[in-house]
Each structure stands twice: as C-alpha cells, then as structure tokens.
Design a protein around this motif. Structure first.
Motif, PDB file in Angstrom:
ATOM      1  N   HIS A 182      61.332  92.541  27.938  1.00 33.27           N
ATOM      2  CA  HIS A 182      60.419  93.359  28.751  1.00 33.27           C
ATOM      3  C   HIS A 182      60.512  92.955  30.226  1.00 33.27           C
ATOM      4  O   HIS A 182      60.611  93.813  31.109  1.00 33.27           O
ATOM      5  CB  HIS A 182      58.983  93.192  28.234  1.00 33.27           C
ATOM      6  N   PHE A 196      55.747  98.316  29.573  1.00 32.17           N
ATOM      7  CA  PHE A 196      54.994  97.434  28.687  1.00 32.17           C
ATOM      8  C   PHE A 196      55.826  97.090  27.468  1.00 32.17           C
ATOM      9  O   PHE A 196      56.865  97.681  27.215  1.00 32.17           O
ATOM     10  CB  PHE A 196      53.656  98.063  28.258  1.00 32.17           C
ATOM     11  N   THR A 228      55.142  96.314  23.214  1.00 27.58           N
ATOM     12  CA  THR A 228      54.136  96.438  22.155  1.00 27.58           C
ATOM     13  C   THR A 228      54.586  95.720  20.897  1.00 27.58           C
ATOM     14  O   THR A 228      55.733  95.852  20.463  1.00 27.58           O
ATOM     15  CB  THR A 228      53.874  97.922  21.808  1.00 27.58           C
ATOM     16  N   GLU A 267      53.286  95.075  16.811  1.00 29.10           N
ATOM     17  CA  GLU A 267      52.399  95.560  15.757  1.00 29.10           C
ATOM     18  C   GLU A 267      52.540  94.662  14.544  1.00 29.10           C
ATOM     19  O   GLU A 267      53.583  94.039  14.329  1.00 29.10           O
ATOM     20  CB  GLU A 267      52.745  96.995  15.357  1.00 29.10           C
ATOM     21  N   TRP A 296      47.631  95.896  16.892  1.00 27.71           N
ATOM     22  CA  TRP A 296      48.676  95.923  17.915  1.00 27.71           C
ATOM     23  C   TRP A 296      48.238  95.118  19.125  1.00 27.71           C
ATOM     24  O   TRP A 296      47.047  94.910  19.359  1.00 27.71           O
ATOM     25  CB  TRP A 296      49.014  97.357  18.326  1.00 27.71           C
ATOM     26  N   GLN A 325      49.661  94.803  23.320  1.00 27.91           N
ATOM     27  CA  GLN A 325      50.610  95.177  24.360  1.00 27.91           C
ATOM     28  C   GLN A 325      50.632  94.083  25.420  1.00 27.91           C
ATOM     29  O   GLN A 325      49.632  93.395  25.631  1.00 27.91           O
ATOM     30  CB  GLN A 325      50.227  96.492  25.033  1.00 27.91           C
ATOM     31  N   ASN A 374      46.929  93.416  26.427  1.00 25.80           N
ATOM     32  CA  ASN A 374      46.008  94.519  26.235  1.00 25.80           C
ATOM     33  C   ASN A 374      45.849  94.720  24.724  1.00 25.80           C
ATOM     34  O   ASN A 374      46.844  94.797  24.004  1.00 25.80           O
ATOM     35  CB  ASN A 374      46.568  95.783  26.896  1.00 25.80           C
ATOM     36  N   LEU A 375      44.594  94.785  24.249  1.00 26.02           N
ATOM     37  CA  LEU A 375      44.349  95.003  22.827  1.00 26.02           C
ATOM     38  C   LEU A 375      42.989  95.636  22.634  1.00 26.02           C
ATOM     39  O   LEU A 375      42.119  95.558  23.494  1.00 26.02           O
ATOM     40  CB  LEU A 375      44.449  93.700  22.039  1.00 26.02           C
ATOM     41  N   ASN A 389      38.303  97.665  24.532  1.00 31.64           N
ATOM     42  CA  ASN A 389      39.631  97.362  25.047  1.00 31.64           C
ATOM     43  C   ASN A 389      39.515  96.096  25.885  1.00 31.64           C
ATOM     44  O   ASN A 389      38.660  95.996  26.754  1.00 31.64           O
ATOM     45  CB  ASN A 389      40.176  98.516  25.888  1.00 31.64           C
ATOM     46  N   THR A 416      57.686  97.019  18.649  1.00 30.36           N
ATOM     47  CA  THR A 416      57.862  98.477  18.534  1.00 30.36           C
ATOM     48  C   THR A 416      58.211  99.139  19.852  1.00 30.36           C
ATOM     49  O   THR A 416      58.676 100.275  19.862  1.00 30.36           O
ATOM     50  CB  THR A 416      56.600  99.143  17.947  1.00 30.36           C
TER      51      THR A 416
END
Length: 132
Positions: free
Chosen positions: A23, A30, A32, A34, A50, A52, A59-60, A95, A130
């Motif tokens: 990344h 971003f 991700t 999972e 998941w 990110q 971020n979740l 979030n 993913t």
C-alpha cells in the motif's frame, strides 16, 4: 505480494505487513483486510470484520462493546491514539479512526490484535488482504 490470505498468526502478520508495505509503495488510497470469524461459516447474515489502513490511519466500524475493547487495545500501543469517532444516527456502529505511526510489522501486529481482541476472532481465523 504473492498471496492474499493467511490463517496462522505468523502468516497473518506477514500478510498484513506485506499488504501495508505494498500500500505504501503503490501510494494507493487505502488497504483493506477482512477476516472470516464465523465458525464453519454458519452465520451467513453477519458481515465479515474488516480493517482499513490509509497513510497513517486505521479505520474500522465497531459496536458499543467492541469500542470499549478498541480503547483497551490502543492503550497497549502508546504510539497509537483514537483520533476520531463517528456514530451516525441511522446505524448501530461507530466508525473509529486510529492514528498509527509505526513500521509495517508493528502495524500488522496491531491489525491482527484488532481482529482477535476487538472482533473476538478465534486465534486461527482466516484473513484476506482484499484491497491494496
């Protein structure tokens, strides 16, 4: 990256570190991850957990009880901090954005702990990168 899934703790952390590195090298929007935490895939209506990662931020989405576990976990990583919480009225989730400035291995360990400690995935859960 040559593989996109892993099941053992060591394999998952390697996969996560490689995904974070890819990344960063690609400067993608971003990354991700999972997890399949459903025993024998019986809970088909439950979305897969998941996480990110973008730039220096995780971020979740979490439930109220998971949010408590997020704060506990972040407390174990002094270089990380909860930056932002958003709870739209039309959802039951919050979030969470966590500032995380560290190397890929430390970030990977944190991501793995999110799945185990926050989302209560079993120790041998299956994980996928993913999006990178």
């Amino acid at each position: 990256m040559t593989r996109f899934d892993a099941k053992t703790p060591k394999e998952r952390r390697t996969l996560f570190a490689e995904a974070i590195t890819a990344h960063r090298e690609r400067a993608s929007a971003f990354m991700t991850l999972e997890a399949d935490s459903r025993p024998d895939n019986k809970d088909e209506g439950v979305p897969a957990p998941w996480v990110q990662f973008a730039e220096n931020m995780f971020n979740l989405d979490v439930t109220e009880s998971e949010l408590e576990r997020v704060h506990t976990l972040v407390g174990e990583f002094p270089e990380f901090r909860v930056e932002q919480l958003e709870s739209p009225e039309d959802t039951e989730a919050t979030n969470v954005r966590i500032t995380a400035r560290s190397d890929a291995n430390r970030l990977a360990a944190f991501a793995d702990r999110i799945f185990i400690d926050v989302y209560n995935c079993p120790n041998e859960y299956q994980a996928w990168a993913t999006a990178v």
